[in-house]
Design an enzyme around this catalytic site. Structure first.
Site, mmCIF file in Angstrom:
data_model
loop_
_atom_site.group_PDB
_atom_site.id
_atom_site.type_symbol
_atom_site.label_atom_id
_atom_site.label_comp_id
_atom_site.label_asym_id
_atom_site.label_seq_id
_atom_site.Cartn_x
_atom_site.Cartn_y
_atom_site.Cartn_z
ATOM 1 N N GLU A 1 0.804 -1.229 0.000
ATOM 2 C CA GLU A 1 0.000 0.000 0.000
ATOM 3 C C GLU A 1 0.833 1.274 0.000
ATOM 4 O O GLU A 1 0.536 2.217 0.725
ATOM 5 C CB GLU A 1 -0.922 0.026 1.232
ATOM 6 C CG GLU A 1 -1.915 -1.109 1.226
ATOM 7 C CD GLU A 1 -2.748 -1.159 2.494
ATOM 8 O OE1 GLU A 1 -3.942 -1.430 2.370
ATOM 9 O OE2 GLU A 1 -2.237 -0.950 3.597
HETATM 10 C C1 TNX Z 1 -4.201 -4.063 4.679
HETATM 11 S S1 TNX Z 1 -2.522 -6.329 4.214
HETATM 12 C C2 TNX Z 1 -2.955 -3.774 5.182
HETATM 13 C C3 TNX Z 1 -2.811 -3.304 6.557
HETATM 14 C C4 TNX Z 1 -4.134 -3.199 7.258
HETATM 15 C C5 TNX Z 1 -5.002 -4.363 6.870
HETATM 16 C C6 TNX Z 1 -6.298 -4.421 7.592
HETATM 17 C C7 TNX Z 1 -1.467 -5.277 4.169
HETATM 18 C C8 TNX Z 1 -0.200 -5.741 3.710
HETATM 19 N N1 TNX Z 1 -1.785 -4.029 4.525
HETATM 20 O O1 TNX Z 1 -2.132 -2.079 6.600
HETATM 21 O O2 TNX Z 1 -3.911 -3.189 8.633
HETATM 22 O O3 TNX Z 1 -5.243 -4.310 5.496
HETATM 23 O O4 TNX Z 1 -6.976 -5.594 7.338
#
Ligand code: TNX
Length: 546
Positions: free
Chosen positions: A358
Site C-alpha cells: 500500500e
Molecule cells: C491491509 S494487508 C494492510 C494493513 C491493514 C489491513 C487491515 C497489508 C499488507 N496491509 O495495513 O492493517 O489491510 O486488514
C-alpha cells in the site's frame, strides 16, 4: 460425540435435551452452509472417524498418517519423562512436564535415565526409522507400557509433544489438579509438515502488545505447530522496536497508537526475550519494518526523513497509504541501513520483512528504485527479504519471498514472479486474515475482504491457490492479525480462534486429508481445550462444539 456426552452426564437429562437442541440447530445451520459446496467433493471425501479417540477425530493439524489400535497408555503417579542427553531435548521434556504436572498432580520427573516405560522422547539422526521425518517430523507410538516420541531434531520432539497434549483429555490444560484418567489412545502416528513456513502475524503497531501478551499468543500458536511469528513492528501509528542509532523512533514514534492511547515499544532486551521465548516454542521470529509506505511514525520522529524536511504529527487514525519515506534522499538509505543492521543483529532467524504494501503515495518508479536499494541492504546483513506481494510489481531480489494478501490469486505480476522462482507465503485476505469479521455481527474486526467464517478460512488449497503457478513456489501460509480494532489478549484470541487452527492445518497436514466435515469434528474437540486454557474463542455455528 453426542453419545459420549450423554454417557458423561447420565443424571442430567435437561442439560442433555438443551444440548441436543443446540446441536440440532447448529447441524441445520452447518448443513445450509455445506449445501453451497456441491456434492461431488463430498462423495470423494475421506470418512469422519467414528471412534472419537482416533487421533484423526481429535488432533489439529491432523497427522499425516495414523495407525490406531492397541492398548492405550495411562499416565500414573509413577510415570517418568525420559529425555535424551542434549539440553534442547531436555528443554522439551521440561516443557511437557510443565504442561502436565499442574492438572495431573503427578511428579513426572524428567530424567536422562534409559528405560522402556513412561513418556520417552528420543532423538535419532540416522537409520530407516527416521529418514522420512525431516527437520520437524516425529513418530509417536503409544501402547500399554509407554508413549515414545522419536524425531531427528528437537523441533520434531516439540511438535510430537503438541500431538500428545491433544491426545490427552482437554482438562490436562487446566492449571489446577483435575481427575483423570489420563489416557493416550494406542497406535502409531507418523507426521511431517506439508510446508516449511507456517506463520502467524501480530500487528503490534496499530495497538501495542506487551511481552507477556506476545508470549501468551506464542504458547497458543505452538499448540498448532505454527513455526513462525511475524511481528509487524512499525506502521503509521507506531514504531515498536528500540533502534540505538535513531532513538526517537521508539521513544517518540512509539508513544501512541490507534485511538490515541499510550502505545509502547520493545527495548532490545524485550525483543530478545520474545525471540528467546519463541525459540523455546520452536517459533522463529520474523520482524517487519514496513517501507516505504506505512512510515508516518518514523517520519514524525525525524524531520530529515521527509522530502520537505518537515515532520508530520503523530497519527492515531486508521487510514492507510498516505505516508512515504523520501526515495530520492540519501539519508533515507542511511536510516534503512541502520535499522536493518540493528534489527538483523537482534534476529537469529533467516528472514527480515520489509513490508512494501500500500505504498500509494510513492510512484511506481520510486517504489521500484527504493526496493532496488533496500533489498541488497537486507542481504548485506545476512537476511532473506520478505515483502508483501506488491514487491513482485518491482524487481524482487534473487531469493526474496513475497507474501500474498490479495483475494483471488490471479494477479499477473504475482503469478509471473512465482513462475520465475520467487517463493510465496500465502495469506489471502478473504481466507487467512484473522482481523476480518466472521459475520456482520462480529463486534471486532474489519470487513474489506468480506466476512471470513470458519469454513471460509479453512476450505482452500494453498498448493493450488495461485492461478497458473506451480505448487513448488509455495513456501507456506500465514495468518495475519492486524490490530486496528484489537487491543487486548481477549480480542486477539476471539479473532484468532478458531481460524488460526485451520490455517495451521493447511500449513501442516497433507492436501489429501483436506475435508471440511472431518476437520470440524477435530475442531469441535478443541473447544474444551480452549476453555481450559482460558481462550475466549468464537463459537462458530458451523462447528458442533463438544
Ligand atoms: C491491509 S494487508 C494492510 C494493513 C491493514 C489491513 C487491515 C497489508 C499488507 N496491509 O495495513 O492493517 O489491510 O486488514
Amino acid at each position: 460425540m453426542r453419545r459420549r456426552s450423554a454417557r458423561k452426564h447420565p443424571s442430567r437429562p435437561l442439560l442433555r435435551r438443551s444440548r441436543l437442541i443446540r446441536l440440532l440447530g447448529a447441524l441445520l445451520l452447518a448443513a445450509a452452509a455445506t449445501g453451497a459446496g456441491g456434492g461431488t467433493a463430498e462423495a470423494a471425501a475421506p470418512a469422519v472417524p467414528a471412534d472419537d479417540t482416533d487421533p484423526r477425530a481429535r488432533v489439529v493439524p491432523v497427522p499425516a498418517t495414523v495407525t490406531p489400535g492397541g492398548t492405550p497408555y495411562t499416565l500414573t503417579r509413577r510415570t517418568a519423562i525420559r529425555v535424551p542427553g542434549t539440553a534442547q531435548a531436555r528443554g522439551v521434556g521440561d516443557y511437557l512436564a510443565g504442561v502436565l504436572r499442574p492438572s495431573t498432580g503427578y511428579p513426572l520427573p524428567v530424567t536422562a535415565a534409559a528405560g522402556e516405560d513412561g513418556i520417552r522422547l528420543r532423538l535419532a539422526t540416522t537409520g530407516r526409522e527416521v529418514e522420512d521425518l525431516g527437520a520437524e517430523g516425529y513418530r509417536l507410538e503409544a501402547d500399554a507400557d509407554a508413549v515414545t516420541i522419536t524425531a531427528r531434531q528437537p523441533a520434531g520432539l516439540f511438535h510430537g509433544v503438541q500431538t500428545l497434549r491433544q491426545l490427552l483429555p482437554a482438562a490436562v490444560e487446566r492449571r489446577t489438579a483435575q481427575s483423570g484418567p489420563w489416557r493416550v489412545p494406542g497406535g502409531t502416528i507418523t507426521d511431517v509438515p506439508r510446508f516449511a513456513y507456517r506463520g502467524a502475524m501480530l500487528d503490534v503497531s496499530r495497538h501495542f502488545f506487551t511481552v507477556p501478551q506476545v508470549k501468551r499468543y506464542i504458547d497458543q500458536l505452538a499448540l498448532y505447530k505454527i513455526n513462525k511469528l511475524h511481528l509487524h513492528l512499525s506502521d503509521d501509528q507506531g514504531w515498536r522496536i528500540a533502534i540505538d542509532s535513531w532513538p526517537r523512533l521508539a521513544t517518540y514514534g512509539g508513544s501512541t497508537q490507534v485511538g490515541g492511547g499510550r502505545g509502547g515499544f520493545y527495548s532490545k532486551d524485550d525483543y530478545r526475550e520474545i525471540v528467546r521465548y519463541a525459540q523455546s516454542r520452536y517459533l522463529t521470529v520474523v520482524p517487519e519494518i514496513d517501507m516505504p509506505g506505512h512510515t508516518n511514525a518514523a517520519l514524525a520522529s525525524y524531520a530529515r526523513l521527509n522530502c520537505d524536511g518537515v515532520a508530520p504529527p503523530l497519527y492515531t487514525g486508521t487510514n492507510v497509504g498516505f505516508s512515504s519515506l523520501c526515495v530520492p534522499k540519501d539519508v533515507t538509505y542511511d536510516f534503512v541501513d541502520d535499522v536493518v543492521r540493528e534489527l538483523a543483529a537482534l534476529t537469529p532467524g533467516p528472514y527480515l520483512h520489509i513490508g512494501g504494501d500500500e505504498a500509494h503515495s510513492t510512484s511506481p518508479q520510486d517504489y521500484a528504485a527504493f526496493m532496488d536499494r533496500v533489498q541488497p541492504v537486507v542481504a548485506k546483513y545476512g537476511k532473506t527479504v520478505i515483502g508483501w506481494h506488491q514487491l513482485t510489481g518491482a524487481r524482487p531480489a534473487e531469493g526474496a519471498v513475497a507474501q500474498y494478501w490479495g483475494l483471488k490469486g490471479d494477479e499477473r505480476e504475482v503469478v509471473a514472479a512465482a513462475k520465475a522462482g520467487t517463493k510465496m507465503i500465502l495469506s489471502p485476505g478473504n481466507r487467512a486474515y484473522l482481523d476480518m469479521k466472521y459475520t456482520k455481527d462480529t463486534p471486532l474486526g474489519l470487513d474489506w475482504a468480506g466476512y471470513v467464517e470458519v469454513r471460509q478460512s479453512y476450505d482452500w488449497n494453498p498448493g493450488a491457490y495461485l492461478k497458473g503457478a506451480p505448487a513448488s513456489a509455495v513456501l507456506g501460509v500465514e495468518a495475519p492479525l492486524w490490530s486496528e480494532t484489537v487491543s487486548t489478549s481477549d480480542h486477539i484470541e476471539y479473532l484468532a480462534f478458531p481460524r488460526v487452527a485451520g490455517i495451521a492445518e493447511l500449513g501442516w497436514s497433507p492436501a489429501a486429508t483436506h475435508d471440511w466435515d472431518a476437520y470440524r469434528v477435530r475442531l469441535a474437540a478443541q473447544g474444551p481445550r480452549w476453555d481450559a486454557l482460558g481462550i475466549d474463542f468464537y463459537r462458530s455455528p458451523q462447528v458442533l462444539w463438544e
